[in-house]
Write an enzyme that holds these catalytic residues in place. Structure first.
Site, PDB file in Angstrom:
ATOM      1  N   ASP A 129      10.732  34.838  22.058  1.00  0.00           N
ATOM      2  CA  ASP A 129       9.603  35.526  22.578  1.00  0.00           C
ATOM      3  C   ASP A 129      10.076  36.578  23.591  1.00  0.00           C
ATOM      4  O   ASP A 129       9.263  37.154  24.336  1.00  0.00           O
ATOM      5  CB  ASP A 129       8.709  34.711  23.184  1.00  0.00           C
ATOM      6  CG  ASP A 129       7.974  33.940  22.007  1.00  0.00           C
ATOM      7  OD1 ASP A 129       8.041  34.317  21.017  1.00  0.00           O
ATOM      8  OD2 ASP A 129       6.929  33.134  22.521  1.00  0.00           O
ATOM      9  N   ASP A 184      15.132  23.088  24.915  1.00  0.00           N
ATOM     10  CA  ASP A 184      14.806  24.420  25.702  1.00  0.00           C
ATOM     11  C   ASP A 184      16.225  25.028  26.106  1.00  0.00           C
ATOM     12  O   ASP A 184      17.359  24.553  25.904  1.00  0.00           O
ATOM     13  CB  ASP A 184      14.423  23.976  27.093  1.00  0.00           C
ATOM     14  CG  ASP A 184      12.756  23.911  27.001  1.00  0.00           C
ATOM     15  OD1 ASP A 184      12.263  23.968  26.047  1.00  0.00           O
ATOM     16  OD2 ASP A 184      12.199  23.210  27.898  1.00  0.00           O
ATOM     17  N   ASP A 186      18.297  25.762  28.553  1.00  0.00           N
ATOM     18  CA  ASP A 186      19.283  25.291  29.512  1.00  0.00           C
ATOM     19  C   ASP A 186      19.763  23.889  29.148  1.00  0.00           C
ATOM     20  O   ASP A 186      20.618  23.460  30.019  1.00  0.00           O
ATOM     21  CB  ASP A 186      18.474  25.279  30.864  1.00  0.00           C
ATOM     22  CG  ASP A 186      17.364  24.442  31.160  1.00  0.00           C
ATOM     23  OD1 ASP A 186      16.465  24.550  30.286  1.00  0.00           O
ATOM     24  OD2 ASP A 186      17.110  23.665  32.000  1.00  0.00           O
ATOM     25  N   ASP A 277       3.258  19.639  25.619  1.00  0.00           N
ATOM     26  CA  ASP A 277       4.151  18.465  25.140  1.00  0.00           C
ATOM     27  C   ASP A 277       3.222  17.262  25.489  1.00  0.00           C
ATOM     28  O   ASP A 277       3.237  16.165  24.744  1.00  0.00           O
ATOM     29  CB  ASP A 277       5.312  18.346  25.935  1.00  0.00           C
ATOM     30  CG  ASP A 277       5.428  18.830  27.493  1.00  0.00           C
ATOM     31  OD1 ASP A 277       4.524  18.684  27.863  1.00  0.00           O
ATOM     32  OD2 ASP A 277       6.439  19.116  27.900  1.00  0.00           O
TER      33      ASP A 277
END
Length: 545
Positions: A129, A184, A186, A277
């Site tokens: 995005d 994610d 990282d 989540d």
């Protein structure tokens, strides 16, 4: 010489007045003014909310003890090896939701393409995005891995509708896997991660499997070490205790795998909370899906290296959990799950209400101290000490136990970090209180990502200065509150109430530490290296696959 000997008794008497024994006798043994204090309306009006807040915080503190108890009581329920293995491996989709992750995307894609799983049964979706150079960087990397034969696709959205939840839902529309793993930007999943997790789904009732986060940059700074201890407490005792006791716990948004049909049956990804989540986790478990937590399966990631990034992350989690509690708790209490599961859900989803309560406590602490001083030491000790042990000491024991479980040979080093760990929790009060109040009042806000800087070792330079954010007036408010507590320390010392000083120091250090680090973020690195952090670093295009 005679004059010296003549004055010796006076000197000894003066020294005795300043001795510890004299202090204890004069403050705690002298009953001359006992029973002279009388209650009045003003004191009562102040002390009732003070004690009410302390009692509520004590209940949440006692809950930490309960999680430790559940963790050890049900240790036999810890998930280890799967009961059996798939004879034929199922198809898996790996989703990588990213937004302006220019400096870590290459590392993420490389680690996912190196996962040990048959290529013909694997699909990797880069759900981008981004609105900056990350688009070009990610597309270039995906094309190179595609050319090398990896089953990876690049999906870019321009509207960012629903933020992360919207991106995951958008990816599911074209996903082909029976199971979906999510990482994610990282995170760096180990090569064996998929094979360690997938076989736990051989049990048809299992809807989600969560693994434990570890920390790539744990030793980068004092702040990252404290953050790592905080996360370890969550992943060892909260997840460990709840999963072993067979009560509800949550998917952490990354480093976990879902059964695709469980997501659909629970209503899919929804973006009306900032913790999509946790929201989906509770809806799925209410549908009867069982979750598993694999404490021994690790997935390393970065923790924020700067205070404002850490505050942004914590405020999003605090607001999201309160939003989820408003949405989910009525459904939990209406369900037929056992009462202890409902009670644990209540503690879990409402825990961040402690931040506004800490603001109230901070406001009342000084006047309450003045009033309590005139009541007498025994009354203070009788009431305050149990509440202190329940609400404050529980934090220390909670994180000590988690470190002992993970690092049995060096867990005792955690004692050095405990005062700062508690201070950091206090220092987050201002930003998290605002987040909680926004959630309670129904104020919507965008999904504020946690900046990733790709620094792992002490001394490394951060390249992602353009992702750095400031918090406006908040750090100055924190410094001001710290000054207020410095005044309370002065009052305590002037009245020789020394036993309260260490407790008050936690507030001073906490507010000044978070405030100063927020104001000075990036300054230390500039002073150390002379780097120009205002310039955008060049694009880290990949040099090869």
């Amino acid at each position: 010489m005679k004059s010296i000997f003549a004055s010796l008794p006076a000197l000894l008497a003066q020294a005795n007045q300043h001795s510890l024994s004299h202090y204890l006798r004069s403050h705690y043994g002298d009953r001359t003014f006992e029973h002279l204090y009388r209650w009045n309306i003003f004191d009562t009006a102040l002390l009732i909310p003070y004690f009410l807040v302390m009692i509520i915080l004590a209940f949440y503190g006692l809950h930490r003890y309960q999680l430790v108890y559940l963790y050890y009581k049900h240790r036999k329920n810890a998930a280890k090896e799967p009961p059996k293995y798939f004879e034929k491996l199922p198809r898996v989709t790996v989703q990588l939701p990213i937004f302006n992750e220019q400096f870590v995307i290459d590392r993420l894609i490389e680690s996912c393409c190196n996962l040990d799983y048959p290529r013909e049964l694997l699909e990797i979706q880069v759900l981008d995005d981004s609105t900056d150079e990350t688009k070009d960087v990610a597309l270039k990397i995906v094309e190179q891995y595609q050319a090398a034969g990896h089953p990876i696709v690049y999906i870019h959205r321009t509207d960012r509708y629903g933020f992360k939840a919207g991106a995951l839902d958008h990816g599911l529309k074209t996903a082909t896997g029976e199971y979906v793993a999510i990482f994610d930007a990282d995170f760096v999943p180990p090569r064996e991660w998929l094979m360690q997790v997938i076989h736990h789904f051989v049990e048809p009732e299992v809807g989600m499997v969560q693994t434990r986060w570890t920390h790539l940059n744990r030793d980068y700074s004092f702040l990252t070490q404290v953050e790592a201890i905080l996360l370890d407490g969550h992943f060892v005792l909260e997840h460990g205790g709840r999963s072993r006791a067979n009560v509800f716990f949550n998917f952490n948004g990354t480093a976990g795998m879902w059964r695709t049909c469980a997501i659909g049956e629970a209503g899919g990804w929804q973006h009306d909370t900032l913790t999509e989540d946790t929201d989906l986790s509770y809806r799925a478990q209410l549908k009867g899906w069982r979750f598993k937590y694999l404490q021994d399966v690790e997935c390393p990631a970065e923790v924020p290296i700067e205070m404002t990034a850490f505050k942004t992350q914590q405020a999003r989690w605090a607001k999201g959990l309160i939003q989820t509690s408003k949405k989910i708790l009525p459904k939990v209490f209406e369900s037929e799950v056992p009462f202890h599961t409902k009670l644990e859900a209540w503690y879990h989803l409402t825990a961040n209400i402690s931040y506004p309560l800490m603001v109230v406590l901070s406001t009342l602490l000084m006047p309450a101290m003045v009033i309590r001083f005139y009541q007498g030491w025994f009354q203070m000790l009788l009431i305050d000490f149990p509440l202190f042990m329940a609400s404050t000491f529980s934090i220390s024991s909670f994180y000590l136990v988690s470190q002992k479980e993970l690092f049995p040979g060096r867990w005792y080093r955690t004692f050095l970090y405990l005062p700062f760990l508690m201070s950091l929790g206090i220092g987050l009060t201002v930003t998290n209180t605002r987040a909680v109040l926004e959630a309670l009042l129904g104020i919507k806000s965008s999904f504020k990502r946690t900046p990733k800087y790709r620094v792992e070792k002490r001394g490394e330079k951060s390249k992602a200065a353009k992702y750095r954010k400031r918090l406006g007036i908040v750090p100055w408010i924190e410094l001001l509150i710290g000054c207020y507590f410095a005044v309370t320390i002065w009052y305590a010392v002037s009245n020789e109430n020394y036993f309260t000083v260490p407790f008050l120091m936690l507030f001073v250090v906490g507010y000044w530490y978070t405030g100063l680090l927020s104001l000075l973020q990036g300054r230390f690195e500039r002073w150390r290296s002379g780097a120009n952090l205002e310039e955008s670093s060049p694009k880290p295009f990949p040099v090869g696959v």
